[in-house]
Design a protein around this motif. Sequence first.
Motif, PDB file in Angstrom:
ATOM      1  N   ARG A   4     -11.250   3.546  -7.249  1.00  0.00           N
ATOM      2  CA  ARG A   4     -10.497   4.799  -7.375  1.00  0.00           C
ATOM      3  C   ARG A   4      -9.057   4.604  -6.903  1.00  0.00           C
ATOM      4  O   ARG A   4      -8.115   5.057  -7.562  1.00  0.00           O
ATOM      5  N   ARG A   5      -8.877   3.910  -5.790  1.00  0.00           N
ATOM      6  CA  ARG A   5      -7.521   3.651  -5.294  1.00  0.00           C
ATOM      7  C   ARG A   5      -6.751   2.760  -6.270  1.00  0.00           C
ATOM      8  O   ARG A   5      -5.559   2.940  -6.493  1.00  0.00           O
ATOM      9  N   THR A   6      -7.438   1.797  -6.853  1.00  0.00           N
ATOM     10  CA  THR A   6      -6.783   0.876  -7.788  1.00  0.00           C
ATOM     11  C   THR A   6      -6.296   1.624  -9.024  1.00  0.00           C
ATOM     12  O   THR A   6      -5.164   1.424  -9.477  1.00  0.00           O
ATOM     13  N   ILE A   7      -7.125   2.482  -9.566  1.00  0.00           N
ATOM     14  CA  ILE A   7      -6.726   3.205 -10.777  1.00  0.00           C
ATOM     15  C   ILE A   7      -5.571   4.164 -10.483  1.00  0.00           C
ATOM     16  O   ILE A   7      -4.691   4.364 -11.318  1.00  0.00           O
ATOM     17  N   GLU A   8      -5.540   4.739  -9.289  1.00  0.00           N
ATOM     18  CA  GLU A   8      -4.439   5.631  -8.919  1.00  0.00           C
ATOM     19  C   GLU A   8      -3.109   4.880  -8.993  1.00  0.00           C
ATOM     20  O   GLU A   8      -2.127   5.374  -9.549  1.00  0.00           O
ATOM     21  N   LEU A   9      -3.068   3.687  -8.429  1.00  0.00           N
ATOM     22  CA  LEU A   9      -1.800   2.964  -8.391  1.00  0.00           C
ATOM     23  C   LEU A   9      -1.416   2.424  -9.763  1.00  0.00           C
ATOM     24  O   LEU A   9      -0.245   2.437 -10.130  1.00  0.00           O
ATOM     25  N   TRP A  10      -2.390   1.955 -10.538  1.00  0.00           N
ATOM     26  CA  TRP A  10      -2.070   1.493 -11.886  1.00  0.00           C
ATOM     27  C   TRP A  10      -1.582   2.648 -12.748  1.00  0.00           C
ATOM     28  O   TRP A  10      -0.705   2.471 -13.601  1.00  0.00           O
ATOM     29  N   ALA A  11      -2.132   3.847 -12.545  1.00  0.00           N
ATOM     30  CA  ALA A  11      -1.663   5.014 -13.303  1.00  0.00           C
ATOM     31  C   ALA A  11      -0.234   5.365 -12.923  1.00  0.00           C
ATOM     32  O   ALA A  11       0.585   5.738 -13.769  1.00  0.00           O
ATOM     33  N   GLU A  12       0.113   5.206 -11.649  1.00  0.00           N
ATOM     34  CA  GLU A  12       1.447   5.563 -11.168  1.00  0.00           C
ATOM     35  C   GLU A  12       2.473   4.458 -11.423  1.00  0.00           C
ATOM     36  O   GLU A  12       3.632   4.735 -11.728  1.00  0.00           O
ATOM     37  N   HIS A  13       2.063   3.196 -11.279  1.00  0.00           N
ATOM     38  CA  HIS A  13       3.021   2.086 -11.288  1.00  0.00           C
ATOM     39  C   HIS A  13       2.572   0.938 -12.193  1.00  0.00           C
ATOM     40  O   HIS A  13       2.877  -0.227 -11.912  1.00  0.00           O
ATOM     41  N   GLY A  14       1.866   1.270 -13.265  1.00  0.00           N
ATOM     42  CA  GLY A  14       1.358   0.228 -14.158  1.00  0.00           C
ATOM     43  C   GLY A  14       2.452  -0.677 -14.700  1.00  0.00           C
ATOM     44  O   GLY A  14       2.250  -1.885 -14.844  1.00  0.00           O
ATOM     45  N   LEU A  15       3.611  -0.104 -14.982  1.00  0.00           N
ATOM     46  CA  LEU A  15       4.708  -0.909 -15.527  1.00  0.00           C
ATOM     47  C   LEU A  15       5.154  -1.983 -14.539  1.00  0.00           C
ATOM     48  O   LEU A  15       5.409  -3.134 -14.918  1.00  0.00           O
ATOM     49  N   VAL A  16       5.253  -1.615 -13.265  1.00  0.00           N
ATOM     50  CA  VAL A  16       5.650  -2.591 -12.252  1.00  0.00           C
ATOM     51  C   VAL A  16       4.582  -3.680 -12.128  1.00  0.00           C
ATOM     52  O   VAL A  16       4.896  -4.879 -12.031  1.00  0.00           O
ATOM     53  N   MET A  17       3.321  -3.278 -12.155  1.00  0.00           N
ATOM     54  CA  MET A  17       2.239  -4.243 -12.040  1.00  0.00           C
ATOM     55  C   MET A  17       2.253  -5.222 -13.220  1.00  0.00           C
ATOM     56  O   MET A  17       2.107  -6.427 -13.048  1.00  0.00           O
ATOM     57  N   ARG A  18       2.455  -4.692 -14.423  1.00  0.00           N
ATOM     58  CA  ARG A  18       2.503  -5.565 -15.602  1.00  0.00           C
ATOM     59  C   ARG A  18       3.706  -6.496 -15.547  1.00  0.00           C
ATOM     60  O   ARG A  18       3.615  -7.670 -15.926  1.00  0.00           O
ATOM     61  N   THR A  19       4.846  -5.974 -15.080  1.00  0.00           N
ATOM     62  CA  THR A  19       6.040  -6.807 -14.939  1.00  0.00           C
ATOM     63  C   THR A  19       5.785  -7.938 -13.954  1.00  0.00           C
ATOM     64  O   THR A  19       6.185  -9.089 -14.183  1.00  0.00           O
ATOM     65  N   ALA A  20       5.102  -7.628 -12.858  1.00  0.00           N
ATOM     66  CA  ALA A  20       4.780  -8.661 -11.867  1.00  0.00           C
ATOM     67  C   ALA A  20       3.926  -9.753 -12.492  1.00  0.00           C
ATOM     68  O   ALA A  20       4.171 -10.952 -12.281  1.00  0.00           O
ATOM     69  N   ILE A  21       2.936  -9.355 -13.268  1.00  0.00           N
ATOM     70  CA  ILE A  21       2.057 -10.337 -13.910  1.00  0.00           C
ATOM     71  C   ILE A  21       2.852 -11.165 -14.913  1.00  0.00           C
ATOM     72  O   ILE A  21       2.733 -12.391 -14.962  1.00  0.00           O
ATOM     73  N   ASP A  22       3.688 -10.506 -15.702  1.00  0.00           N
ATOM     74  CA  ASP A  22       4.484 -11.218 -16.719  1.00  0.00           C
ATOM     75  C   ASP A  22       5.437 -12.230 -16.086  1.00  0.00           C
ATOM     76  O   ASP A  22       5.668 -13.307 -16.643  1.00  0.00           O
TER      77      ASP A  22
END
Length: 204
Positions: free
Chosen positions: A100-118
């Motif tokens: 639940r905590r993980t989905i909250e942050l991906w919903a809020e900051h998914g773009l940053v997370m994807r940028t980090a992975i890229d």
Amino acid sequence: MSGHHPARGRRAGERKGDLRERAILDTCETLLAEKGYDAMKVGDIAQGAGITRGALYFYFGSKQEVVAALVARTVEHLWERSRVAAETTEPRQAITAAMRRTIELWAEHGLVMRTAIDLSLTVPEIGELWSHTADLFIDAIRAVLERAGVPAGDAPHQASAMARALCWMIERTFYHASQDSPEQLQQASATCEHIWMTTAGLTA
């Protein structure tokens, strides 16, 4: 050089509560959504934060440094939200709360997370940060699996190996789902939770 800068120690001490730096990072996140990483320039970030380009360089030496700091802030939030959940004594509750905590942050900051992975393969500082964050999550997942009765160890059927596979599966699943829709993100989270529960032997 490993990407370390002489001013980093000084800046690290100032980061907490520094409103100007927060404005720089908030602007960077907005510009990632509007322009993307490649098109975003240092001048754009400075202008959006209401400071001069020279003032921005007091805080960060490059666009990569700004993005790395934004990633660091985001994954710190992710870890703080998920860590307490993963430490819950009862494994089933721990898994549900962590997802639940993980989905909250991906919903809020998914773009940053994807940028980090890229960028993790081409920007060493981000790669090291992302790898360290993954190690924290792998250890938390391992602890939950062991509390659920999965034997400790690195063999394929043991907790450490399973935790590594689960961590990277969750990362990649959320990466793709977060580009689609909130519904897909919810579905991805439910699927990852089910697989984690199954791995832990907690499904009926």
